[in-house]
Write an enzyme that holds these catalytic residues in place. Structure first.
Site, short mmCIF file in Angstrom:
data_model
loop_
_atom_site.label_atom_id
_atom_site.label_comp_id
_atom_site.label_asym_id
_atom_site.label_seq_id
_atom_site.Cartn_x
_atom_site.Cartn_y
_atom_site.Cartn_z
N SER A 84 -12.81 -58.75 60.61
CA SER A 84 -11.62 -59.58 60.64
C SER A 84 -12.04 -61.05 60.66
O SER A 84 -12.72 -61.49 59.74
CB SER A 84 -10.73 -59.20 61.82
OG SER A 84 -9.45 -59.77 61.70
N ASP A 168 -5.49 -52.00 54.24
CA ASP A 168 -5.45 -53.23 55.03
C ASP A 168 -4.50 -54.19 54.35
O ASP A 168 -4.77 -54.68 53.25
CB ASP A 168 -6.86 -53.84 55.11
CG ASP A 168 -6.93 -55.03 56.04
OD1 ASP A 168 -5.87 -55.54 56.45
OD2 ASP A 168 -8.05 -55.45 56.37
N HIS A 200 -6.68 -52.14 58.76
CA HIS A 200 -7.52 -53.24 59.24
C HIS A 200 -8.53 -52.76 60.29
O HIS A 200 -9.38 -53.53 60.71
CB HIS A 200 -6.62 -54.34 59.83
CG HIS A 200 -7.29 -55.67 59.96
ND1 HIS A 200 -7.87 -56.33 58.90
CD2 HIS A 200 -7.47 -56.48 61.04
CE1 HIS A 200 -8.39 -57.47 59.33
NE2 HIS A 200 -8.15 -57.59 60.61
#
Length: 231
Positions: A84, A168, A200
């Site tokens: 991330s 995602d 994600h």
């Protein structure tokens, strides 16, 4: 770590469980850089508009400090991993860290291009706040111009494992594919691991095993005394 308004804590995690790496014999460092929680609101807010500034300097300073304080650690076999925001930082490191500082990198669900991310994310409010507006009004001093990893893709030299989830919607899979293509077209050793059913995060336990096997194998390969140079 992700967020970026988050923190590495003394806790078990499906993915970033630091003991996993220590148990394999790696000296393990996790930096709570500017923007992390737990150090007051001002410290946490300081990352907004400065994604590639103080946090990057914190990470590099942490690495240099640990290497200087622990001569048993081989400075020629340092790797960096992140997901991330951490994945963004891996892409940023590839074009901004001193050449040769890192032996290899692992990028999971990381941003490649701030502008393309803006036009595809489900988290518009976040990007507009963090990057101080919209990309079509961005000046040359805007975070869109100063800190997007793709601007320095011609300087990417470090072998990188790219991992992404096809579901995602925060950072869509094309961010991972774009980073992988940039590496491949420049002849930088790289691999792409795409999870068709993950978002994600990696939530399926069996996929988590695949994730760990692949990541640890990548680290083992590039921290070997004579790493394999194949693409």
């Amino acid at each position: 770590h992700g967020g970026p308004q988050g923190a590495v804590m003394d806790a078990w995690h499906y993915r970033w469980f630091l003991q996993t790496y220590a148990a394999k014999g790696f000296a393990t460092l996790a930096v709570n850089f500017h923007g992390s929680t737990g150090f007051g609101h001002e410290f946490t807010r300081s990352i907004s508009g400065d994604w590639g500034g103080a946090p990057f300097e914190d990470i590099m300073a942490g690495c240099r400090h640990v290497l200087a304080a622990n001569p048993c650690i081989d400075p020629s076999r340092v790797c960096a991993l992140g997901a991330s925001y951490g994945g963004y930082m891996i892409n940023y490191i590839n074009g901004n860290a001193p050449p040769g500082f890192f032996r290899c990198l692992v990028c999971h669900d990381g941003t490649f291009n701030f502008e393309s991310s803006y036009y595809s994310t489900e988290e518009l409010f976040f990007m507009e706040y963090e990057f101080q507006g919209v990309p079509w009004k961005a000046s040359e001093e805007s975070p869109y111009r100063r800190f997007s990893p793709h601007w320095k893709v011609d300087q990417w030299k470090t072998p990188t494992l790219i991992i992404h989830g096809a579901k995602d919607y925060r950072l869509v899979e094309t961010e991972g594919v774009a980073a992988f293509q940039a590496l491949q077209r420049q002849g930088v050793p790289s691999e792409l691991l795409l999870f068709p059913t993950e978002n994600h995060w990696v939530l399926n336990p069996l996929n988590s095993l695949v994730w760990h096997d692949k990541v640890l194998a990548w680290l083992d390969r590039w921290t070997a005394k004579s790493p394999s140079p194949s693409l």
